[in-house]
Scaffold this active site. Structure first.
Site, PDB file in Angstrom:
ATOM      1  N   HIS A 101       0.769  -1.262  -0.031  1.00 35.95           N
ATOM      2  CA  HIS A 101       0.028  -0.079  -0.039  1.00 35.95           C
ATOM      3  C   HIS A 101       0.796   1.053  -0.110  1.00 35.95           C
ATOM      4  O   HIS A 101       0.172   2.280  -0.076  1.00 35.95           O
ATOM      5  CB  HIS A 101      -1.109  -0.026   1.163  1.00 35.95           C
ATOM      6  CG  HIS A 101      -0.063   0.455   2.492  1.00 35.95           C
ATOM      7  ND1 HIS A 101       0.303  -0.461   3.155  1.00 35.95           N
ATOM      8  CD2 HIS A 101      -0.048   1.518   3.298  1.00 35.95           C
ATOM      9  CE1 HIS A 101       0.974  -0.031   4.225  1.00 35.95           C
ATOM     10  NE2 HIS A 101       0.589   1.324   4.267  1.00 35.95           N
TER      11      HIS A 101
HETATM   12  C1  UD1 Z   1      -2.131   5.437   5.967  1.00 38.50           C
HETATM   13  C2  UD1 Z   1      -0.740   5.792   6.720  1.00 38.50           C
HETATM   14  C3  UD1 Z   1       0.341   4.944   6.341  1.00 38.50           C
HETATM   15  C4  UD1 Z   1      -0.269   3.612   6.907  1.00 38.50           C
HETATM   16  C5  UD1 Z   1      -1.581   3.184   6.291  1.00 38.50           C
HETATM   17  C6  UD1 Z   1      -2.042   1.978   6.943  1.00 38.50           C
HETATM   18  C7  UD1 Z   1      -0.233   8.421   6.579  1.00 38.50           C
HETATM   19  C8  UD1 Z   1       0.533   9.401   5.888  1.00 38.50           C
HETATM   20  N1  UD1 Z   1      -0.182   7.166   5.824  1.00 38.50           N
HETATM   21  O1  UD1 Z   1      -1.867   5.198   4.503  1.00 38.50           O
HETATM   22  O2  UD1 Z   1       1.346   5.336   7.295  1.00 38.50           O
HETATM   23  O3  UD1 Z   1       0.742   2.609   6.871  1.00 38.50           O
HETATM   24  O4  UD1 Z   1      -2.484   4.300   6.575  1.00 38.50           O
HETATM   25  O5  UD1 Z   1      -3.199   1.562   6.335  1.00 38.50           O
HETATM   26  O6  UD1 Z   1      -0.976   8.669   7.426  1.00 38.50           O
HETATM   27  N2  UD1 Z   1      -9.124   4.968   1.841  1.00 38.50           N
HETATM   28  C9  UD1 Z   1     -10.381   4.362   1.769  1.00 38.50           C
HETATM   29  N3  UD1 Z   1     -10.820   3.852   2.991  1.00 38.50           N
HETATM   30  C10 UD1 Z   1     -10.383   4.147   4.017  1.00 38.50           C
HETATM   31  C11 UD1 Z   1      -9.136   4.834   4.194  1.00 38.50           C
HETATM   32  C12 UD1 Z   1      -8.562   5.197   2.934  1.00 38.50           C
HETATM   33  O7  UD1 Z   1     -10.779   4.115   0.664  1.00 38.50           O
HETATM   34  O8  UD1 Z   1     -10.921   3.695   5.042  1.00 38.50           O
HETATM   35  C13 UD1 Z   1      -8.462   5.323   0.490  1.00 38.50           C
HETATM   36  C14 UD1 Z   1      -8.998   6.736   0.104  1.00 38.50           C
HETATM   37  O9  UD1 Z   1      -8.952   6.690  -1.192  1.00 38.50           O
HETATM   38  C15 UD1 Z   1      -7.453   7.473   0.478  1.00 38.50           C
HETATM   39  C16 UD1 Z   1      -6.459   6.462   0.445  1.00 38.50           C
HETATM   40  O10 UD1 Z   1      -6.978   5.238   0.658  1.00 38.50           O
HETATM   41  O11 UD1 Z   1      -7.201   8.713  -0.349  1.00 38.50           O
HETATM   42  C17 UD1 Z   1      -5.237   6.723   1.234  1.00 38.50           C
HETATM   43  O12 UD1 Z   1      -5.634   6.670   2.428  1.00 38.50           O
HETATM   44  P1  UD1 Z   1      -4.740   7.469   3.570  1.00 38.50           P
HETATM   45  O13 UD1 Z   1      -5.245   7.594   5.060  1.00 38.50           O
HETATM   46  O14 UD1 Z   1      -4.414   8.826   2.981  1.00 38.50           O
HETATM   47  O15 UD1 Z   1      -3.239   6.966   3.723  1.00 38.50           O
HETATM   48  P2  UD1 Z   1      -3.113   5.435   3.564  1.00 38.50           P
HETATM   49  O16 UD1 Z   1      -2.309   4.778   2.359  1.00 38.50           O
HETATM   50  O17 UD1 Z   1      -4.062   4.644   4.035  1.00 38.50           O
END
Ligand code: UD1
Length: 376
Positions: free
Chosen positions: A214
């Protein structure tokens, strides 16, 4: 020395994203066991919000429902960090906690620490001091800044303390407490055995690999993702690979036009993200794990499962030194060579655990909070 007449400590425990829940759950449970000493509140920023990324972890880990949910959701780093700060500040002003406890390295960690330092509220950072030395990684910035401003730095390993001291952090702000994720792992191993996930997937112990992916540096970069897929094409010919897909990765597979290529890898099984107990059950039976996660490098070390880390660096070097982890990068041939060695049983399965990964870290965290509160 702690006496019964010591004042009660009110602590806000912050969770935001998936890797936070298994770190906070044992700490909150330990605080609830000492109701005269700790009043614990849980604030969920809402950085992760899908049922599979959040709710199922509360259930599996028996984490109490959040006292406050900030409902922040996704956004750019700036927008997400700012939204957490704006919504967390009034909660802190209202609750006036003695401590705010933040864990790990996600945007919610830094955002909440920053709110508190400006309000003069004490912050404890659990999992302090880890460094990948890769500043293109958003988590590295979160780690560096959170450790600069937190009052109490609770480290999982000795290298983390050494990093902090080298950055000039005074020794009296640092406490080596061990790895709290391992508290969760050990507390839940027995319950995880009851999971039916392997039966549902039709896999038997040691007859499959598990993959998680991821990191933006892997899944948002077409060339890097393509190199990893080439490796998976080769690995899946030898061993089925179960791949619980993170929402970010599901999105980028579609956006980068990789859906057909991924679907064509016959024994690569894409499934929805798993809850804590199902995932623990699944990886604990795997012949090897391929991952770009931080926490999974540690969990595989704790269980002696070979781990192939698809990154150029790690902030958790102890998993390489003492544990089962090999950091391979994203070169196709290197991934295949190391994964094949792991499959054939030539990877290290160690029985030696890093110091203080013993299931008692949450107790040491509470003791550190009490001690620092008494002798500020
Ligand atoms: C975040 C953390 C990362 C951690 C990861 C674990 C930061 C900078 N990154 O990354 O350190 O390893 O979580 O999972 O804080 N999304 C969904 N549903 C959700 C959450 C996210 O669909 O419940 C999708 C959205 O499109 C979002 C993307 O995932 O834009 C990224 O989510 P985000 O929380 O920004 O970062 P992660 O890649 O999950």
């Amino acid at each position: 020395m702690v006496f019964d007449s010591d004042p009660m400590l009110k602590v806000i425990n912050v969770v935001g994203a998936r890797p936070n829940f298994m770190k906070v759950a044992p700490i909150v449970a330990a605080m609830k066991q000492r109701p005269g000493k700790f009043l614990s509140l849980v604030v969920h920023t809402g950085q992760h919000y899908d049922a599979a990324m959040s709710d199922s972890f509360f259930r599996d880990l028996e984490l109490p429902e959040p006292d406050t949910h900030l409902g922040v959701g996704s956004g750019s780093h700036a927008a997400q960090t700012a939204a957490v700060m704006e919504r967390f500040e009034p909660v802190v002003l209202q609750e006036k906690p003695d401590w705010v406890l933040v864990v790990g390295d996600v945007n919610s960690t830094l955002a909440c620490a920053l709110v508190c330092v400006k309000l003069g509220i004490k912050v404890a950072h659990v999992e302090a001091g880890l460094r990948s030395r890769d500043r293109t990684m958003p988590e590295e910035i979160n780690r560096l800044l959170t450790d600069q401003i937190a009052d109490l730095l609770l480290t999982p390993s000795e290298d983390a303390g050494a990093n902090l001291r080298a950055e000039g952090v005074p020794a009296d702000r640092i406490r080596f407490v061990g790895n709290v994720m391992i508290d969760s792992l050990l507390q839940n191993l027995e319950r995880a055995r009851r999971s039916r996930v392997k039966t549902e997937l039709g896999v038997a112990d040691a007859d499959y690999a598990v993959l998680t992916l991821h990191r933006p540096s892997n899944v948002d970069e077409p060339e890097t993702f393509a190199r990893i897929l080439s490796a998976l094409e080769s690995i899946a010919e030898k061993l089925p690979v179960i791949f619980p897909v993170h929402p970010r990765t599901r999105k980028t597979i579609a956006e980068l036009g990789l859906s057909d290529r991924v679907a064509a890898i016959k024994r690569l099984r894409l499934i929805d993200p798993l809850g804590y107990l199902d995932f623990l059950n699944l990886y604990s039976g795997a012949r090897l794990v391929l991952t770009d996660s931080g926490g999974i490098q540690e969990e595989t070390t704790a269980l002696g499962i070979p781990c192939v880390t698809l990154r150029e660096n790690t902030e958790r070097p102890i998993t390489v030194e003492l544990g089962t982890n090999v950091v391979v990068g994203t070169d196709t041939a290197r991934i295949v060579t190391v994964a094949t060695a792991a499959m054939n049983g030539s990877a290290r399965r160690t029985a030696s655990q890093p110091p203080l990964w013993d299931g008692h870290t949450s107790e040491r965290i509470l003791a550190a909070l009490e001690q620092v509160s008494l002798n500020p």
